[in-house]
Design a protein around this motif. Structure first.
Motif, PDB file in Angstrom:
ATOM      1  N   UNK A  98       0.833  -1.205   0.000  1.00 42.26           N
ATOM      2  CA  UNK A  98       0.000   0.000   0.000  1.00 42.26           C
ATOM      3  C   UNK A  98       0.866   1.253   0.000  1.00 42.26           C
ATOM      4  N   UNK A  99       1.924   1.256   0.803  1.00 41.00           N
ATOM      5  CA  UNK A  99       2.822   2.405   0.866  1.00 41.00           C
ATOM      6  C   UNK A  99       3.488   2.642  -0.476  1.00 41.00           C
ATOM      7  N   UNK A 100       3.885   1.570  -1.147  1.00 36.71           N
ATOM      8  CA  UNK A 100       4.505   1.691  -2.474  1.00 36.71           C
ATOM      9  C   UNK A 100       3.554   2.356  -3.460  1.00 36.71           C
ATOM     10  N   UNK A 121      -3.953   1.086  -5.108  1.00 37.92           N
ATOM     11  CA  UNK A 121      -3.999   1.284  -3.653  1.00 37.92           C
ATOM     12  C   UNK A 121      -5.363   0.890  -3.101  1.00 37.92           C
ATOM     13  N   UNK A 122      -6.420   1.291  -3.809  1.00 41.74           N
ATOM     14  CA  UNK A 122      -7.779   0.948  -3.380  1.00 41.74           C
ATOM     15  C   UNK A 122      -7.992  -0.560  -3.402  1.00 41.74           C
ATOM     16  N   UNK A 180      -6.716   2.999   0.673  1.00 38.38           N
ATOM     17  CA  UNK A 180      -6.383   3.660  -0.581  1.00 38.38           C
ATOM     18  C   UNK A 180      -7.404   4.691  -0.998  1.00 38.38           C
ATOM     19  N   UNK A 181      -8.610   4.635  -0.427  1.00 40.42           N
ATOM     20  CA  UNK A 181      -9.633   5.645  -0.724  1.00 40.42           C
ATOM     21  C   UNK A 181      -9.171   7.042  -0.330  1.00 40.42           C
ATOM     22  N   UNK A 182      -8.256   7.112   0.630  1.00 45.38           N
ATOM     23  CA  UNK A 182      -7.732   8.418   1.041  1.00 45.38           C
ATOM     24  C   UNK A 182      -7.083   9.118  -0.145  1.00 45.38           C
ATOM     25  N   UNK A 207     -13.746   0.834  -7.093  1.00 41.69           N
ATOM     26  CA  UNK A 207     -14.187   0.499  -5.743  1.00 41.69           C
ATOM     27  C   UNK A 207     -15.694   0.232  -5.708  1.00 41.69           C
ATOM     28  N   UNK A 208     -16.452   0.993  -6.483  1.00 39.86           N
ATOM     29  CA  UNK A 208     -17.901   0.767  -6.566  1.00 39.86           C
ATOM     30  C   UNK A 208     -18.201  -0.614  -7.146  1.00 39.86           C
ATOM     31  N   UNK A 209     -17.436  -0.991  -8.165  1.00 36.68           N
ATOM     32  CA  UNK A 209     -17.605  -2.320  -8.751  1.00 36.68           C
ATOM     33  C   UNK A 209     -17.268  -3.406  -7.736  1.00 36.68           C
TER      34      UNK A 209
END
Length: 349
Positions: A26-28, A52-53, A59-61, A97-99
């Motif tokens: 995630x950080x990458x 990320x998400x 990842x949403x951030x 993300x919605x999917x």
């Protein structure tokens, strides 16, 4: 290079890089997404934001940060049409993300994991406490990072005071850092948090410190060199806190060392076919050799919460020692200890 090298020796990075957790990946993706965004390559920024998400909901951030930064820049530049043509691709993370939510609803019957929703708290006291404990204290002050923070604040403030136009260079970068840090703090203050979740903030801390070193070199090169050396020393000295077992520094190694001592003792002939009650993660370690502790134990392990009685019972600290059975009914057989981690083997009287 200063930011990169300093990041590599941060205790939380050294510890997490040896563990199979999502925060490293995630950080990458976060670093790449922010990098491409501040370079105005919105296609690649959207791609890594989407990755990320898909790695973790945190990842949403990123997906929220980028449109906010663009909007703030639009207020100043007023180039609405041009910016919208370039930045429309940033809606991709939301679409993906919605999917994912629709697929999860179809597969599991719910959009969000009920266990995660149960940990969400919206009370003001809870939000402020989590924000201080994690986003502020852990990220900016613990593990020797208080020096990085204080040095950066002093140097950047002096640079602003001496600057004629009173503005920082790389304003888009700074704006992205500020918005991302604030949104991440709000997101993590509402949701359940663990120390390792905040690994994604450490690149920002190191980058801001490197910016401070850059400004310090313009004032005095000796100060900038000394600052880098001191920053490195603080990181090295905090690689192992030696007081508390934590997953964000090398003290976590005390736990497998202690458990290995315990299992080596239990796997002796004297415990052959004896029933020994174990809690998480020790019981799982007896069921799967991939944990690395043992293969085909000579004793008979049982889950501590099962109704099956055992002749022996194991308590650990940290672990289930916070809620032990009545120790007046137990006799201590052996104690194992490495650093701040303890394991106790009791026999029922």
């Amino acid at each position: 290079m200063v930011a990169f090298c300093l990041f590599l020796i941060q205790p939380i990075v050294v510890a997490q890089s040896t563990q199979v957790v999502l925060e490293m990946l995630l950080t990458c993706t976060v670093v790449y997404a922010i990098y491409f965004f501040i370079r105005k390559n919105y296609t690649y920024a959207a791609l890594f934001s989407t990755l990320a998400v898909l790695t973790k909901e945190t990842g949403l951030v990123l997906a929220i940060t980028f449109p906010i930064v663009l909007f703030l820049q639009l207020i100043k530049s007023k180039r609405w049409i041009e910016t919208c043509k370039q930045g429309w691709v940033l809606i991709l993370p939301f679409l993906v993300f919605s999917l994912f939510l629709l697929l999860q609803k179809q597969a599991n019957g719910w959009f969000f994991n009920p266990n995660n929703l149960g940990a969400t708290k919206f009370s003001f006291s809870s939000i402020t406490q989590r924000a201080w404990d994690y986003s502020i204290k852990l990220v900016w002050f613990e593990q020797g990072r208080f020096f990085l923070t204080i040095f950066s604040l002093i140097v950047i403030t002096l640079t602003l005071v001496k600057s004629k136009n009173k503005t920082l260079k790389l304003s888009q970068t700074v704006l992205t850092f500020v918005v991302f840090g604030f949104v991440f703090m709000l997101f993590s203050a509402i949701n359940s948090s663990l120390d390792r979740y905040f690994l994604v903030m450490i690149p920002l801390v190191c980058a801001i410190y490197a910016l401070g070193v850059l400004y310090a070199s313009r004032l005095n090169k000796t100060i900038s060199i000394a600052a880098v050396c001191i920053g490195v020393c603080f990181a090295v000295f905090n690689l192992n806190n030696k007081n508390k077992n934590k997953e964000i520094d090398l003290s976590y190694r005390n736990q497998p060392k202690t458990f290995l001592q315990l299992f080596q003792f239990l796997n002796q002939p004297q415990f052959a076919d004896k029933t020994i009650m174990l809690d998480f993660p020790l019981y799982e370690a007896t069921q799967d050799s991939r944990y690395g502790y043992m293969n085909n134990p000579v004793f008979h392990p049982v889950w501590i919460k099962d109704t099956i009685p055992g002749e022996y019972i194991v308590y650990t600290k940290p672990g289930n020692l916070t809620n032990p059975s009545d120790t007046t009914e137990l006799e201590l057989v052996q104690q194992f200890n490495t650093g701040s981690v303890y394991a106790f083997l009791f026999k029922k009287k």
